[in-house]
Design a protein around this motif. Structure first.
Motif, PDB file in Angstrom:
ATOM      1  N   VAL A   1       0.841  -1.203   0.000  1.00  0.00           N
ATOM      2  CA  VAL A   1       0.000   0.000   0.000  1.00  0.00           C
ATOM      3  C   VAL A   1       0.874   1.250   0.000  1.00  0.00           C
ATOM      4  O   VAL A   1       0.649   2.180  -0.783  1.00  0.00           O
ATOM      5  N   LYS A   2       1.887   1.283   0.851  1.00  0.00           N
ATOM      6  CA  LYS A   2       2.787   2.447   0.911  1.00  0.00           C
ATOM      7  C   LYS A   2       3.496   2.659  -0.418  1.00  0.00           C
ATOM      8  O   LYS A   2       3.632   3.789  -0.889  1.00  0.00           O
ATOM      9  N   SER A   3       3.926   1.578  -1.034  1.00  0.00           N
ATOM     10  CA  SER A   3       4.630   1.670  -2.306  1.00  0.00           C
ATOM     11  C   SER A   3       3.721   2.234  -3.401  1.00  0.00           C
ATOM     12  O   SER A   3       4.101   3.131  -4.149  1.00  0.00           O
ATOM     13  N   VAL A   4       2.500   1.709  -3.486  1.00  0.00           N
ATOM     14  CA  VAL A   4       1.538   2.194  -4.487  1.00  0.00           C
ATOM     15  C   VAL A   4       1.199   3.658  -4.212  1.00  0.00           C
ATOM     16  O   VAL A   4       1.124   4.469  -5.135  1.00  0.00           O
ATOM     17  N   ALA A   5       0.999   4.020  -2.956  1.00  0.00           N
ATOM     18  CA  ALA A   5       0.668   5.408  -2.608  1.00  0.00           C
ATOM     19  C   ALA A   5       1.778   6.355  -3.049  1.00  0.00           C
ATOM     20  O   ALA A   5       1.513   7.418  -3.620  1.00  0.00           O
ATOM     21  N   LYS A   6       3.025   5.953  -2.816  1.00  0.00           N
ATOM     22  CA  LYS A   6       4.158   6.808  -3.233  1.00  0.00           C
ATOM     23  C   LYS A   6       4.230   6.900  -4.756  1.00  0.00           C
ATOM     24  O   LYS A   6       4.441   7.980  -5.302  1.00  0.00           O
ATOM     25  N   GLU A   7       4.029   5.781  -5.447  1.00  0.00           N
ATOM     26  CA  GLU A   7       4.083   5.783  -6.909  1.00  0.00           C
ATOM     27  C   GLU A   7       3.002   6.671  -7.510  1.00  0.00           C
ATOM     28  O   GLU A   7       3.222   7.327  -8.521  1.00  0.00           O
ATOM     29  N   LYS A   8       1.845   6.704  -6.884  1.00  0.00           N
ATOM     30  CA  LYS A   8       0.716   7.475  -7.413  1.00  0.00           C
ATOM     31  C   LYS A   8       0.645   8.876  -6.807  1.00  0.00           C
ATOM     32  O   LYS A   8      -0.270   9.631  -7.102  1.00  0.00           O
ATOM     33  N   GLY A   9       1.551   9.202  -5.909  1.00  0.00           N
ATOM     34  CA  GLY A   9       1.555  10.520  -5.295  1.00  0.00           C
ATOM     35  C   GLY A   9       0.381  10.761  -4.370  1.00  0.00           C
ATOM     36  O   GLY A   9      -0.116  11.876  -4.258  1.00  0.00           O
ATOM     37  N   LEU A  10      -0.063   9.718  -3.688  1.00  0.00           N
ATOM     38  CA  LEU A  10      -1.212   9.837  -2.794  1.00  0.00           C
ATOM     39  C   LEU A  10      -0.750  10.202  -1.385  1.00  0.00           C
ATOM     40  O   LEU A  10       0.205   9.629  -0.873  1.00  0.00           O
ATOM     41  N   ALA A  11      -1.440  11.133  -0.782  1.00  0.00           N
ATOM     42  CA  ALA A  11      -1.140  11.506   0.596  1.00  0.00           C
ATOM     43  C   ALA A  11      -1.896  10.609   1.570  1.00  0.00           C
ATOM     44  O   ALA A  11      -1.423  10.360   2.678  1.00  0.00           O
ATOM     45  N   TYR A  12      -3.069  10.148   1.175  1.00  0.00           N
ATOM     46  CA  TYR A  12      -3.900   9.317   2.033  1.00  0.00           C
ATOM     47  C   TYR A  12      -4.504   8.184   1.218  1.00  0.00           C
ATOM     48  O   TYR A  12      -4.858   8.373   0.057  1.00  0.00           O
ATOM     49  N   VAL A  13      -4.637   7.026   1.859  1.00  0.00           N
ATOM     50  CA  VAL A  13      -5.343   5.899   1.246  1.00  0.00           C
ATOM     51  C   VAL A  13      -6.309   5.378   2.297  1.00  0.00           C
ATOM     52  O   VAL A  13      -5.897   4.967   3.378  1.00  0.00           O
ATOM     53  N   PHE A  14      -7.574   5.409   1.971  1.00  0.00           N
ATOM     54  CA  PHE A  14      -8.594   4.929   2.895  1.00  0.00           C
ATOM     55  C   PHE A  14      -8.989   3.507   2.538  1.00  0.00           C
ATOM     56  O   PHE A  14      -9.025   3.134   1.373  1.00  0.00           O
TER      57      PHE A  14
END
Length: 190
Positions: free
Chosen positions: A137-150
């Protein structure tokens, strides 16, 4: 000069607006239930837990059957009670009652121990799986530039997102990061 000041303020306003737009944080969401349902490690862990729980339940059922047999023997013994054998049968019934109480305690202890064993095994099995999931999840969030993932899964009885319009659904990306086909569908439970 006045025209130059107006142009400066308009340019500054546009620059400020662009900075505000860039400062907005991107939000994504995923469905952890959909991921864990197709994650091979989670499936294997769940199968192991179900096998352990069934083994423990079978042990308890065997104890309950033995208890029921002894209980019925005590009931049958009580029916033989008469004035002639009152002392002997009463003593036997008292011994049977104590034995039944001991068996009942062992059954209750076995239930508590079984629950504890299953919970302990669940912790052992799912800690590394959860860590792998969180890393993905952290890896995908960083790749997509997401600050939050719910997580929009309802596994806890209520999810932590009450309203969502848009946002990036990263469920498939996390599945891919975990090496699971993005289109994998959970196998139905038996």
């Amino acid at each position: 000069m006045r025209k130059l000041i107006n142009v400066f303020f308009v340019a500054a306003g546009l620059l400020f607006t662009a900075n505000v737009a860039n400062a907005q944080q991107k939000i994504g969401h995923l469905n952890s239930e959909a991921i864990f349902a197709v994650m091979p490690e989670a499936k294997a862990a769940q199968s192991t837990l179900e096998t352990l729980a069934k083994t423990k339940q079978d042990e308890i059922t065997k104890m309950q059957t033995e208890y029921q047999t002894k209980y019925e023997a005590a009931i049958a013994k009580q029916k033989t009670l008469s004035e002639a054998n009152k002392d002997v049968v009463t003593k036997e019934l008292q011994t049977m009652g104590e034995e039944l109480q001991g068996m009942e305690k062992r059954i209750n202890d076995a239930r508590a121990k079984a629950q504890q064993d299953v919970a302990t095994k669940q912790g052992e099995l799912f800690v590394p799986i959860n860590q792998k999931f969180e890393t993905a999840v952290k890896s995908v969030a960083k790749e997509k530039g997401l600050a939050y993932v719910f997580d929009i899964a309802s596994q806890q009885g209520a999810n932590n997102l009450l309203y969502s319009e848009g946002g990036d659904d990263v469920t498939a990306a996390v599945k891919t990061k975990l090496g699971i086909s993005a289109s994998a569908v959970p196998t139905p439970k038996k």
